[in-house]
Design an enzyme around this catalytic site. Structure first.
Site, PDB file in Angstrom:
ATOM      1  N   HIS A   1      34.466  35.548  41.120  1.00 27.02           N
ATOM      2  CA  HIS A   1      34.978  36.930  41.078  1.00 27.02           C
ATOM      3  C   HIS A   1      35.206  37.450  42.495  1.00 27.02           C
ATOM      4  CE1 HIS A   1      34.749  37.941  36.842  1.00 27.02           C
ATOM      5  NE2 HIS A   1      33.468  37.645  36.736  1.00 27.02           N
TER       6      HIS A   1
ATOM      7  N   GLU B   1      38.116  37.173  35.004  1.00 20.86           N
ATOM      8  CA  GLU B   1      37.192  36.204  34.427  1.00 20.86           C
ATOM      9  C   GLU B   1      37.727  34.775  34.607  1.00 20.86           C
ATOM     10  OE1 GLU B   1      34.421  37.492  33.720  1.00 20.86           O
ATOM     11  OE2 GLU B   1      33.375  35.864  32.715  1.00 20.86           O
TER      12      GLU B   1
ATOM     13  N   HIS C   1      29.443  31.803  39.454  1.00 16.71           N
ATOM     14  CA  HIS C   1      30.331  32.659  38.651  1.00 16.71           C
ATOM     15  C   HIS C   1      30.737  33.913  39.436  1.00 16.71           C
ATOM     16  CE1 HIS C   1      31.744  34.372  34.743  1.00 16.71           C
ATOM     17  NE2 HIS C   1      31.463  35.521  35.353  1.00 16.71           N
ATOM     18  N   GLU C   2      29.751  34.612  39.950  1.00 16.67           N
ATOM     19  CA  GLU C   2      30.054  35.855  40.678  1.00 16.67           C
ATOM     20  C   GLU C   2      30.831  35.556  41.955  1.00 16.67           C
ATOM     21  OE1 GLU C   2      29.749  38.491  39.025  1.00 16.67           O
ATOM     22  OE2 GLU C   2      28.425  37.668  37.487  1.00 16.67           O
TER      23      GLU C   2
HETATM   24 ZN    ZN Z   1      32.372  37.392  34.919  1.00 15.72          ZN
END
Ligand code: ZN
Length: 495
Positions: A263, A289, A259-260
């Site tokens: 980003h 997001e 997830h990170e």
């Molecule tokens: Zn996030």
């Protein structure tokens, strides 16, 4: 004048970067005994930065610039800086200071209230924070017809309750029946594999390998350990990620890292000409997001991605994974069940947690929902949408920190991000029909390049509605996410 403006903005950005480094350091293991003095440093730097952001000098520079004569990048920079300048000038300095002090107290009260699971401890502070936010909205001015729209606009420019009511309505109409059908289904995946012991050192090695697989640039970033994982962009050559290791549930590190990384890939691939400027950031919370969720859900839960990469898990936790089929692994990681805590929720039920918060916020600011009534309204909505009722405040209304710090209008970004992600995926499939083959071969470069071309490179040069319209040929729609969830969960649970 243009150069004076850019130099001034870069100076502000340098202060921001210094504060961000301190923030990162404090959340990744700074020694406890140094923290009181560090707080002094933060106080000094923040005060200097605030003075720069609100100075008469900046006011004069902005006044003397002629935006219509500026090149595109400088004009967008002018709009960005002017917006935050006007916003901070509209609030009387004494009120802003009182609010800053209140926020610190409110956050502390929330922590205590959560630990004791007692909403009454937090209530008086929350009421005051809400009153301040309502007053600030009046100072800023009502945008798009309602107080809550003014707040939404701060995180997702031009987003309104009209649009959200439609999008979330469609999403809810798909998810609620799916969740019920899954609950009633006799097909329950075996999840024991998720909770076996996976040593921390191995999880860290595996996280590093996954970052490499996904194209994270280690010369422009690093991986560290923290309590609540985050990504922090210091400048385009220094985009750091953090993760959390749980030895009895590897998912928090694995999916947290992926997830990170999503980003981080966004910010590592912003056009270098924006480096050192405040435009070198995401277009909105929702678009940011969309990148993390694209990697987490559309790559990190993709069957072919796991066929290619399952050996990484087998290498670092052989007793746990050696005799497991990828197919069973996929069933386990896609297991869905209603739960109380948003950050632990699965992909399917997660948007319901967001809609509950959205509906409550909307009624606080556009209706007359009082802070006293929030726990009951919260619990009723959990029962209605997820079929479960929190037994205490810690499990319910007190679980998230956002409201204690006055972040109203932020929550919808999480669900918007998932919708944007599904729409990017659908548009990408028109250009890259062999998406699954690429995942199987481990060559994610074309996927990466597509996202850079359509999203990453622009940073905050374009607004979210421009990016999605230009990148996918249409405005944001719930259809692609509802299609994805229907197809995926009907197949998984044989509904
Ligand atoms: Zn996030």
């Amino acid at each position: 004048m243009k150069q004076t403006f850019i130099d001034y903005v870069k100076k502000m950005q340098n202060y921001s970067e210094a504060l961000s480094v301190i923030y990162w350091d404090m959340r990744t293991g700074a020694p406890r005994k140094g923290l009181p003095q560090r707080a002094e440093v933060i106080g000094t730097l923040s005060a200097d930065l605030f003075a720069l952001q609100t100075s008469d000098e900046l006011g004069t520079i902005l006044q003397q610039l002629e935006p219509e004569k500026l090149d595109f990048v400088t004009r967008r920079l002018y709009e960005d800086v002017k917006e935050s300048y006007d916003e901070s000038k509209k609030i009387p300095a004494d009120e802003f200071k009182a609010y800053t002090i209140l926020k610190a107290k409110s956050e502390a009260a929330w922590e205590e209230a959560k630990a004791k699971s007692d909403y009454q401890i937090f209530l008086p502070y929350l009421k005051e924070v809400i009153d301040y936010q309502k007053k600030f909205v009046q100072y800023w001015g009502i945008k798009n017809g309602s107080a809550y729209n003014t707040l939404l606009d701060k995180y997702e420019p031009e987003m309104t309750t009209d649009v959200l009511d439609t999008l979330f309505g469609e999403l809810k109409a798909t998810i609620v029946p799916l969740v019920k059908a899954i609950q009633a289904s006799p097909n329950k995946p075996d999840t024991t594999i998720l909770f076996q012991h996976f040593p921390k050192a191995g999880q860290r090695e595996a996280s590093l390998e996954f970052l490499k697989q996904l194209g994270y640039d280690f010369e422009a970033g690093r991986l560290d350990e923290t309590v609540h994982p985050f990504m922090i962009g210091l400048n385009s050559g220094d985009i750091r990620v953090t993760t959390k290791y749980d030895e009895t549930d590897f998912r928090s590190a694995l999916f947290g890292t992926i997830h990170e990384c999503g980003h981080a890939l966004y910010e590592q691939n912003i056009d270098p000409q924006l480096n050192g400027l405040p435009l070198s950031k995401g277009a909105s919370m929702g678009i940011h997001e969309s990148q993390s969720l694209f990697y987490e859900n559309f790559i990190g839960r993709n069957e072919n991605f796991w066929t290619h990469n399952f050996n990484i898990l087998q290498k670092y936790s052989p007793t746990q994974f050696a005799n497991v089929d990828v197919e069973d692994f996929l069933k386990a990681i896609n297991y869905s069940e209603p739960s109380f805590i948003r950050i632990e929720a699965d992909e399917l039920t997660y948007p319901l947690h967001i809609m509950i918060r959205y509906e409550i916020e909307r009624e606080i600011f556009n209706g007359d929902l009082a802070a006293e009534d929030l726990p009951n309204v919260w619990n009723d909505k959990y029962e209605q949408y997820l079929g479960i009722r929190p037994e205490n405040d810690a499990q319910g209304i007190l679980q998230d920190t956002h409201w204690s710090g006055g972040s109203f209008g932020y929550f919808p970004s999480y669900a918007l991000g998932f919708m944007y992600a599904a729409q990017w995926k659908h548009a990408m499939m028109q250009d890259i029909p062999n998406f699954d083959d690429l995942c199987l071969s481990g060559n994610l470069t074309p996927i990466h390049e597509w996202l850079t071309t359509k999203v990453h490179q622009f940073g905050a040069l374009k607004k979210p509605y421009e990016l999605i319209q230009e990148g996918t040929g249409q405005a944001l729609s719930a259809k692609y996410l509802t299609d994805y969830l229907q197809q995926k969960y009907k197949k998984l649970y044989q509904l």
